[in-house]
Design a protein around this motif. Structure first.
Motif, PDB file in Angstrom:
ATOM      1  N   GLY A  69       0.829  -1.199   0.000  1.00 34.07           N
ATOM      2  CA  GLY A  69       0.000   0.000   0.000  1.00 34.07           C
ATOM      3  C   GLY A  69       0.862   1.246   0.000  1.00 34.07           C
ATOM      4  O   GLY A  69       1.913   1.273   0.640  1.00 34.07           O
ATOM      5  N   GLU A  70       0.413   2.268  -0.686  1.00 30.09           N
ATOM      6  CA  GLU A  70       1.121   3.554  -0.710  1.00 30.09           C
ATOM      7  C   GLU A  70       0.812   4.328   0.573  1.00 30.09           C
ATOM      8  O   GLU A  70      -0.307   4.297   1.072  1.00 30.09           O
ATOM      9  CB  GLU A  70       0.667   4.366  -1.928  1.00 30.09           C
ATOM     10  CG  GLU A  70       1.412   5.671  -2.140  1.00 30.09           C
ATOM     11  CD  GLU A  70       2.873   5.461  -2.494  1.00 30.09           C
ATOM     12  OE1 GLU A  70       3.702   6.295  -2.052  1.00 30.09           O
ATOM     13  OE2 GLU A  70       3.190   4.492  -3.201  1.00 30.09           O
ATOM     14  N   GLY A  71       1.825   4.997   1.120  1.00 31.78           N
ATOM     15  CA  GLY A  71       1.595   5.835   2.288  1.00 31.78           C
ATOM     16  C   GLY A  71       1.747   5.078   3.591  1.00 31.78           C
ATOM     17  O   GLY A  71       2.542   4.147   3.698  1.00 31.78           O
ATOM     18  N   ARG A  72       0.956   5.461   4.592  1.00 36.79           N
ATOM     19  CA  ARG A  72       1.158   4.938   5.945  1.00 36.79           C
ATOM     20  C   ARG A  72       0.256   3.770   6.315  1.00 36.79           C
ATOM     21  O   ARG A  72       0.205   3.373   7.473  1.00 36.79           O
ATOM     22  CB  ARG A  72       0.971   6.060   6.968  1.00 36.79           C
ATOM     23  CG  ARG A  72      -0.385   6.730   6.957  1.00 36.79           C
ATOM     24  CD  ARG A  72      -0.385   8.008   7.796  1.00 36.79           C
ATOM     25  NE  ARG A  72      -1.666   8.685   7.790  1.00 36.79           N
ATOM     26  CZ  ARG A  72      -2.633   8.472   8.667  1.00 36.79           C
ATOM     27  NH1 ARG A  72      -2.450   7.591   9.640  1.00 36.79           N
ATOM     28  NH2 ARG A  72      -3.770   9.134   8.599  1.00 36.79           N
ATOM     29  N   ALA A  73      -0.440   3.204   5.337  1.00 37.00           N
ATOM     30  CA  ALA A  73      -1.289   2.042   5.618  1.00 37.00           C
ATOM     31  C   ALA A  73      -1.223   1.050   4.470  1.00 37.00           C
ATOM     32  O   ALA A  73      -0.978   1.424   3.316  1.00 37.00           O
ATOM     33  CB  ALA A  73      -2.734   2.469   5.856  1.00 37.00           C
ATOM     34  N   PHE A  74      -1.457  -0.207   4.806  1.00 35.78           N
ATOM     35  CA  PHE A  74      -1.595  -1.235   3.768  1.00 35.78           C
ATOM     36  C   PHE A  74      -2.990  -1.138   3.161  1.00 35.78           C
ATOM     37  O   PHE A  74      -3.159  -0.886   1.980  1.00 35.78           O
ATOM     38  CB  PHE A  74      -1.347  -2.617   4.368  1.00 35.78           C
ATOM     39  CG  PHE A  74      -1.581  -3.746   3.409  1.00 35.78           C
ATOM     40  CD1 PHE A  74      -0.644  -4.041   2.437  1.00 35.78           C
ATOM     41  CD2 PHE A  74      -2.736  -4.517   3.479  1.00 35.78           C
ATOM     42  CE1 PHE A  74      -0.856  -5.087   1.532  1.00 35.78           C
ATOM     43  CE2 PHE A  74      -2.959  -5.561   2.593  1.00 35.78           C
ATOM     44  CZ  PHE A  74      -2.014  -5.843   1.622  1.00 35.78           C
TER      45      PHE A  74
END
Length: 284
Positions: A69-74
């Motif tokens: 996932g992109e960013g801070r979460a899946f």
């Protein structure tokens, strides 16, 4: 190491909600790309994933896939705003939708594949995001990753394959801890107590570790790997070892592994004390 390059593989056209690339030979990388919404699943994202994963299944030059996932979460599970709109409008029968969803949440949670699926969990995974992970073959998580099946807190159910898979992974009581309390679980707990995370690494190493594991997989015979993966799937579907073994012996993946070119190449390479040069598996 391999004699056939995947350069000719043409990626399907996708929306901006999912990114796809081939970062190394025979490995597909899929990135959920709604970082502002913690990669919550939308109908468009699910449609993209279905199209992409169906293509992956049919593309002989791709032998493993990494999902992240992109960013801070899946993945934060379903986009509850879209789900709530459908529910309140009466436009969707959830029970019928579950029965009709052949591949499950995100086209992944109930997908039956003979190709390896690796999850690179870079942050939070909630609800359907965890259901996806439970159907992956290998899960690499960051040290700060958090997992939860909080459906009961919202009046809904982890109904896309998560309940039986979690029970198989850790037993009735441990599964109940996540499913009935809906509490958050750390990466270390997920690895040590619940058993659905293979390894925990620093956040900056998550994706590279997943790609490294994928590259280790594709150094092996793709025929043997895919037949072995099919055997693992069948082991979860059949009640006895003998039944699972006999069903696996009759599969097309088993026939291809024993009758194809790669087994001959592997044995020749062993006797000649060299690395094997694998070829793409024949289409089933």
């Amino acid at each position: 190491m391999t004699s056939t390059s995947p350069d000719s593989a043409i990626l399907p056209t996708l929306s901006e909600q999912v990114n796809a690339s081939i970062p190394c030979d025979h490995v597909l990388l899929i990135t959920l790309n709604r970082p502002r919404s913690l990669n919550a699943m939308t109908p468009q994202m699910e449609d993209d994933l279905r199209k992409l994963l169906n293509w992956y299944e049919e593309e002989p030059s791709l032998w493993a896939v990494v999902v992240t996932g992109e960013g801070r979460a899946f993945c934060a599970g379903a986009d509850l705003k879209a789900w709530n709109n459908d529910h309140l409008s009466g436009s969707k029968d959830e029970q019928e939708a579950i029965l009709a969803s052949v591949h499950g949440f995100g086209s992944l949670s109930r997908r039956v594949s003979s190709k390896p699926i690796i999850a690179a969990v870079n942050g939070g995974a909630y609800g359907g995001g965890v259901e996806i992970l439970l159907n992956c073959d290998l899960v690499i998580a960051s040290q700060d990753a958090v997992f939860a099946l909080p459906e009961v807190k919202r009046g809904v159910i982890a109904a896309q394959g998560g309940i039986p898979r979690l029970r198989n992974a850790c037993g009735h009581q441990r599964a109940s801890e996540m499913l009935l309390l809906g509490r958050n679980v750390s990466a270390e707990e997920a690895a040590q107590h619940f058993g659905f995370v293979n390894t925990v690494v620093p956040k900056q190493n998550v994706l590279q570790t997943a790609l490294d594991w994928a590259q280790q997989i594709v150094q092996n015979s793709p025929d043997a790997v895919q037949s072995t993966k099919r055997a693992l799937v069948l082991a979860g579907q059949h009640g006895s070892i003998e039944q699972a073994t006999q069903v696996h012996a009759r599969t097309v993946e088993s026939k291809r592994a024993y009758k194809g070119e790669n087994i001959q190449e592997g044995l020749r390479a062993f006797s000649e004390k060299r690395k094997p040069c694998w070829t793409n598996p024949a289409k089933l």
